[in-house]
Design a protein around this motif. Structure first.
Motif, PDB file in Angstrom:
ATOM      1  N   HIS A   1       0.812  -1.214   0.000  1.00  0.00           N
ATOM      2  CA  HIS A   1       0.000   0.000   0.000  1.00  0.00           C
ATOM      3  C   HIS A   1       0.848   1.266   0.000  1.00  0.00           C
TER       4      HIS A   1
ATOM      5  N   GLU B   1       5.407  14.124   6.533  1.00  0.00           N
ATOM      6  CA  GLU B   1       5.400  13.691   5.134  1.00  0.00           C
ATOM      7  C   GLU B   1       6.689  14.117   4.425  1.00  0.00           C
TER       8      GLU B   1
ATOM      9  N   GLY C   1       1.882   3.262  -3.543  1.00  0.00           N
ATOM     10  CA  GLY C   1       0.982   4.295  -4.058  1.00  0.00           C
ATOM     11  C   GLY C   1       1.026   5.557  -3.221  1.00  0.00           C
ATOM     12  N   HIS C   2       1.170   5.388  -1.915  1.00  0.00           N
ATOM     13  CA  HIS C   2       1.253   6.556  -1.026  1.00  0.00           C
ATOM     14  C   HIS C   2       2.479   7.397  -1.356  1.00  0.00           C
ATOM     15  N   ARG C   3       3.602   6.745  -1.606  1.00  0.00           N
ATOM     16  CA  ARG C   3       4.826   7.471  -1.954  1.00  0.00           C
ATOM     17  C   ARG C   3       4.647   8.247  -3.255  1.00  0.00           C
ATOM     18  N   ASP C   4       4.042   7.600  -4.228  1.00  0.00           N
ATOM     19  CA  ASP C   4       3.826   8.270  -5.518  1.00  0.00           C
ATOM     20  C   ASP C   4       2.952   9.503  -5.345  1.00  0.00           C
ATOM     21  N   ARG C   5       1.922   9.376  -4.510  1.00  0.00           N
ATOM     22  CA  ARG C   5       1.030  10.520  -4.291  1.00  0.00           C
ATOM     23  C   ARG C   5       1.753  11.657  -3.567  1.00  0.00           C
ATOM     24  N   LEU C   6       2.603  11.304  -2.595  1.00  0.00           N
ATOM     25  CA  LEU C   6       3.370  12.336  -1.902  1.00  0.00           C
ATOM     26  C   LEU C   6       4.300  13.069  -2.849  1.00  0.00           C
ATOM     27  N   ARG C   7       5.010  12.315  -3.678  1.00  0.00           N
ATOM     28  CA  ARG C   7       5.937  12.937  -4.622  1.00  0.00           C
ATOM     29  C   ARG C   7       5.194  13.847  -5.584  1.00  0.00           C
ATOM     30  N   GLU C   8       4.047  13.391  -6.061  1.00  0.00           N
ATOM     31  CA  GLU C   8       3.276  14.202  -7.005  1.00  0.00           C
ATOM     32  C   GLU C   8       2.788  15.491  -6.344  1.00  0.00           C
ATOM     33  N   ARG C   9       2.327  15.372  -5.099  1.00  0.00           N
ATOM     34  CA  ARG C   9       1.864  16.572  -4.389  1.00  0.00           C
ATOM     35  C   ARG C   9       3.023  17.533  -4.159  1.00  0.00           C
TER      36      ARG C   9
ATOM     37  N   ASN D   1       3.830  19.212  -7.564  1.00  0.00           N
ATOM     38  CA  ASN D   1       2.800  20.109  -8.094  1.00  0.00           C
ATOM     39  C   ASN D   1       2.488  21.285  -7.174  1.00  0.00           C
TER      40      ASN D   1
END
Length: 251
Positions: A31, A55, A34-42, A45
């Motif tokens: 799990h 975080e 996906g959390h890491r990918d979302r953090l990097r994207e946030r 951006n």
């Protein structure tokens, strides 16, 4: 063509249903991937302000801990030390005692601290210190605010008030560090400095100057003045702020 009697029906692609059913199914991704990918994207951006301090620490820890959920560890570090800044400024020996942090992980955390210090040193060198007082304070806080023992450091300046050298002269205990006024002046002469800013920290958090702080500063002023060396200020750094002896009109 009719299927041979007794032969199991074939699944699409030519494999029998029984063979298809026995093919190993790859396990789902953990799990935290996906959390890491979302953090990097946030972070990409929206920038660092869009992330909580734990975080940001997760993003640092991913480098050396790629196959484990580091959110609990990041939260534990913030709880133990108080903030992101205090985590990266913490002594390596204390960080290594935290369960889940290896020597490599500690090195990555301290690398962030070193980068912060280098950035602030660069800012201080870019322009005269006295017209960049905020950068001086930011640098001193990053360097000293979270140290567990008192440090006495000196910022040596040239005639344009630009930084020549930043040196820690002594490291003491939790509430005292020895200061040798003649050594301060001697070092200023060696570096051809025309002014100094004295800085030390109070690990207790309270930056209020003591009587000893004031007297020691006045001694350095008395020795350095006849030699053409000015003491611009003595700044005391604490976790809860800073105190300027000049601003308090104590020197």
């Amino acid at each position: 063509m009719e299927e041979n009697e007794g032969e199991p029906p074939r699944a699409p692609g030519g494999l029998s249903e029984s063979a298809s059913a026995s093919r190993p199914v790859p396990p789902p991704e953990p799990h935290y991937v996906g959390h890491r990918d979302r953090l990097r994207e946030r972070f990409r951006n929206k920038g660092p302000d869009a992330l909580a301090e734990y975080e940001l620490l997760e993003l640092v820890l991913y480098r050396s801990i790629p196959r484990r959920d580091v959110k609990p560890l990041a939260k534990a570090l913030i709880a133990e030390f108080g903030s992101f800044a205090e985590v990266i400024a913490a002594p390596s020996a204390r960080l290594e005692k935290m369960k889940g942090l290896s020597e490599i992980s500690v090195a990555d955390v301290k690398l962030i601290h070193a980068a912060a210090l280098a950035m602030n040193t660069g800012k201080a060198r870019e322009r005269p210190l006295l017209s960049s007082w905020r950068q001086v304070l930011e640098y001193c806080r990053a360097a000293m605010a979270f140290e567990e023992r008192e440090q006495f450091r000196i910022l040596f300046l040239d005639k344009r008030n630009q930084l020549i050298r930043d040196e820690v002269q002594s490291v003491g205990t939790v509430d005292h560090t020895p200061v040798y006024p003649r050594e301060v002046v001697k070092r200023a002469l060696e570096l051809a400095a025309t002014a100094v800013i004295l800085v030390h920290n109070h690990p207790s958090g309270d930056p209020s100057p003591s009587r000893a702080d004031i007297e020691m500063t006045k001694t350095i002023i008395d020795i350095s003045a006849p030699l053409g060396i000015s003491v611009h200020d003595h700044i005391i750094i604490g976790r809860d702020g800073h105190a300027s002896l000049k601003g308090l009109q104590l020197i």
